[in-house]
Every structure is written in C-alpha cells, then in structure tokens.
Design an enzyme around this catalytic site. Sequence first.
Site, short mmCIF file in Angstrom:
data_model
loop_
_atom_site.label_atom_id
_atom_site.label_comp_id
_atom_site.label_asym_id
_atom_site.label_seq_id
_atom_site.Cartn_x
_atom_site.Cartn_y
_atom_site.Cartn_z
N ARG A 63 0.83 -1.21 0.00
CA ARG A 63 0.00 0.00 0.00
C ARG A 63 0.87 1.26 0.00
NH1 ARG A 63 -4.21 2.66 4.30
NH2 ARG A 63 -5.62 3.57 2.77
N HIS A 193 -6.20 -5.57 -2.52
CA HIS A 193 -7.25 -5.67 -1.50
C HIS A 193 -7.62 -7.12 -1.21
CE1 HIS A 193 -8.74 -1.23 -2.06
NE2 HIS A 193 -7.51 -1.31 -1.59
C1 HEM Z 1 -7.45 3.13 -6.51
C2 HEM Z 1 -8.42 2.77 -5.76
C3 HEM Z 1 -8.23 2.41 -4.33
C4 HEM Z 1 -8.99 2.84 -3.30
C5 HEM Z 1 -10.19 3.77 -3.37
C6 HEM Z 1 -8.44 2.26 -2.10
C7 HEM Z 1 -8.95 2.47 -0.84
C8 HEM Z 1 -8.54 1.82 0.30
C9 HEM Z 1 -9.16 1.95 1.59
C10 HEM Z 1 -10.34 2.87 1.91
C11 HEM Z 1 -8.51 1.12 2.44
C12 HEM Z 1 -8.80 0.89 3.91
C13 HEM Z 1 -8.08 1.86 4.78
C14 HEM Z 1 -8.52 1.68 6.21
O1 HEM Z 1 -9.72 1.85 6.47
O2 HEM Z 1 -7.68 1.35 7.07
C15 HEM Z 1 -7.46 0.45 1.68
C16 HEM Z 1 -6.59 -0.47 2.20
C17 HEM Z 1 -5.58 -1.05 1.48
N1 HEM Z 1 -5.23 -0.76 0.18
FE1 HEM Z 1 -6.33 0.32 -1.13
N2 HEM Z 1 -7.37 1.48 -2.42
C18 HEM Z 1 -7.19 1.55 -3.77
C19 HEM Z 1 -6.18 0.93 -4.48
C20 HEM Z 1 -5.15 0.23 -3.93
C21 HEM Z 1 -3.97 -0.20 -4.63
C22 HEM Z 1 -3.69 0.09 -6.10
C23 HEM Z 1 -3.18 -0.86 -3.74
C24 HEM Z 1 -1.83 -1.48 -3.92
C25 HEM Z 1 -1.31 -1.86 -5.06
C26 HEM Z 1 -3.89 -0.87 -2.48
C27 HEM Z 1 -3.46 -1.49 -1.33
C28 HEM Z 1 -4.14 -1.52 -0.14
C29 HEM Z 1 -3.77 -2.37 0.98
C30 HEM Z 1 -2.63 -3.39 1.03
C31 HEM Z 1 -4.68 -2.07 2.01
C32 HEM Z 1 -4.71 -2.69 3.42
C33 HEM Z 1 -3.89 -1.85 4.35
C34 HEM Z 1 -3.73 -2.42 5.75
O3 HEM Z 1 -4.35 -3.44 6.10
O4 HEM Z 1 -2.96 -1.83 6.51
N3 HEM Z 1 -5.07 -0.17 -2.63
N4 HEM Z 1 -7.50 0.91 0.39
#
Ligand code: HEM
Length: 324
Positions: A63, A193
């Site tokens: 992320r 995700h």
């Molecule tokens: C582009 C549209 C995307 C949106 C709108 C989005 C949105 C989000 C949101 C809202 C969360 C949860 C945050 C929380 O409540 O703690 C999240 C978590 C996460 N996102 Fe995305 N994301 C997107 C794309 C991506 C991409 C492209 C990656 C990586 C290549 C990614 C990797 C992650 C990871 C690994 C988590 C989990 C983080 C954790 O558990 O600490 N996301 N994302």
Amino acid sequence: MSKQLFWSSSLIVLLLAFLSYSANGDLQLNYYAKSCPQAPEIIKQQVYTLYKKHGNTAVSWIRTLFHDCIVKSCDASLLLQSKNGIKSEMTSNRNFGMRNLKYIDVIKAALEAKCPKTVSCADIIALSASEGSPLLGGPRMLMKTGRRDGRSSFVAEIEKYIPNHNASISSFLSIFKSVGVDTEGAVALIGAHSVGRVHCVNIVDRLYPTVDPSLDPAYATYLKGRCPSATPNPVAVEYSRFDRVTTMVLDNMYYKNILAHKGLLVIDQELASDKATAPYVNKMAADNTYFHAQFARAMVILSENNPLTGTQGEIRKDCRFVNA
Ligand code: HEM
Ligand SMILES: *[C@@H]1O[C@H](CO)[C@@H](O)[C@H](O)[C@H]1NC(C)=O
C-alpha cells in the site's frame, strides 16, 4: 545516404531518445552495485525479519508504494512528517489507516549502518514492496533502483491522485492511465485488496441506514457485527478484513469475493459490474497465475512513476525529514 534515409534514421534516433527518457532510463537494475552492493540483500533481510515479527508489515509495503508513487512521483514524500513548514501527507484522509511506516526507519537504519547516506527512502519503498509480495504468496517482481528522495509534501493535492472508497470506476481508471497503467493493470493492482483491512468508517455507508443491494445479505449481517454503529468512533480500531477466506495471501480470492458480492468498498464491488473492468475481474478470478503476472507488471510501472534521478532531490538521512 539518401535524403529519405537520413530523415527516417534521424527520426528513429529521436524516437529512441524520447522513449528512453519517458521510460525513466535513469533507473537501473542494481543501481547500488558499486556504491552499496549489499543494499538489496539488507532490505530483503529486514523485510523478512519484520514480516516474521509483524506479518502485516508486508501488507503495508504494498500500500505504501501505491500511496507514495501515485501522488506525483515515487519520491518518498509520503514518509515526511510535519516539521519546519512541511505538513505531512499522512494528515490526509486518503492516507487513513496507513500503518507500519515506523518500520521503514528500521530498514533505513540497517542501511545507514553499512552505507551512510547512499540508499534513498524511495528505493526502500520500492524494494520493500517487491520483497513483501512473495512473502504474502504474491508474485516476484524485478524493480529498478536509483530513485532519489523529494524535499516536499504534496498534501494539498493528495485527493486528486488517491481515489476515495466510493470513487467511480472511470475516475479510478483515468488516474492509473495517467501513470501508464492500463485497465488490465489497474484491475490487477486493486487486487492488493486481497490482503489487509478496512476500518468501519469506509464501510458504514453501505450498511446504514439501508444495506447496499449489491452486498450479499449474509455478508452484510457479518459486517454489521464488525461495525455495529453507523457512526464509528474513528479512534476505536473497528475494522473488517478485505478477504476473510485467505486473509494474508495476495491471491485472486479478491476477485472471487467481489463476484460473490462480498466486496468491502463501493469501488471494489463496482469493479465486478462495470463494463470496462468486469472482463478482467472474471479472468483474474479464474486464473491466479494471470492475476500475478498482471499485478507484477503493473506494480513495476507504478514504481517507475516520474522518479527523481541524477542530481534531483536528495538521499535522505532520516526518511521522516528532509536533510538539513
Ligand atoms: C485506486 C483505488 C483504491 C482505493 C479507493 C483504495 C482504498 C482503500 C481503503 C479505503 C482502504 C482501507 C483503509 C482503512 O480503512 O484502514 C485500503 C486499504 C488497502 N489498500 Fe487500497 N485502495 C485503492 C487501491 C489500492 C492499490 C492500487 C493498492 C496497492 C497496489 C492498495 C493497497 C491496499 C492495501 C494493502 C490495504 C490494506 C492496508 C492495511 O491493512 O494496513 N489499494 N485501500
Ligand atoms: C463518499 O463517501 C464520503 C464519506 O466517506 C462522502 O462524504 C461522499 O459524499 C461520498 N461520495 C459519493 C459520491 O457518494
């Protein structure tokens, strides 16, 4: 040489020059071969040790690369803390939930001990993501190095680059297109995700006052149990995992889940129904190897977004602050 041949060969030379420029020819495989040959191995070891202690660090590195690289440049601007006129990008809502950044400092310290002021924080972000992926059962990817660290925060512009949880598919696709990632690559990237968690603030709009009809009813009941209030306390750590089936595995279960109406974010669920993205969702749900190949390809493109090279920027001594 005929005039025609002269002009066409000049054109080819110009084209090649342009291509190497736009493909960020300044990044190289093993950029530290002379200045700090042990750097890749140190990062690999540190990422592994951290993963053994705190499994979700590897999730964070994936992320972190996205949130740093998509905003202007892979320049480690995300890591800057607020100080001396700099307002940290971490203060933006879009970076909510980002965790484990303090362990970047552990990796940096191990590098500083062997090669002071040599390895950039931006390269640490890139190599940590590429080392973290296989630890989560994700694909290996070969990332170039030679990025330098920025000296500014882009906090004011974050919302232009990082979509909200309820963004439209078209805005999501156009953001990735602007950094050279096509639809297929963008669908693969959000497959990250498949690991990690979402805090209730990002889900409750789909549960209260009425349940989003695109959500599987039994799954909605489960999520209401995880998020019992329509207005979650932002301080209480109330969350649900993206993927309850293979929680810590970077696999294609994400696509199977969204096809079964078990997507957590609005954007996750829309991916399965939008005309532009659905064909790739189906293909990735059916074929993990294909998902992995696309994920690795797109991560490498993202990791090369507009890097600072040569004499631009600096090599930060402490990833949290610009050099004095
Ligand atoms: C582009 C549209 C995307 C949106 C709108 C989005 C949105 C989000 C949101 C809202 C969360 C949860 C945050 C929380 O409540 O703690 C999240 C978590 C996460 N996102 Fe995305 N994301 C997107 C794309 C991506 C991409 C492209 C990656 C990586 C290549 C990614 C990797 C992650 C990871 C690994 C988590 C989990 C983080 C954790 O558990 O600490 N996301 N994302
Ligand atoms: C997206 O969600 C935010 C709250 O997280 C809300 O303020 C905004 O109005 C929503 N946008 C759309 C288009 O639904």
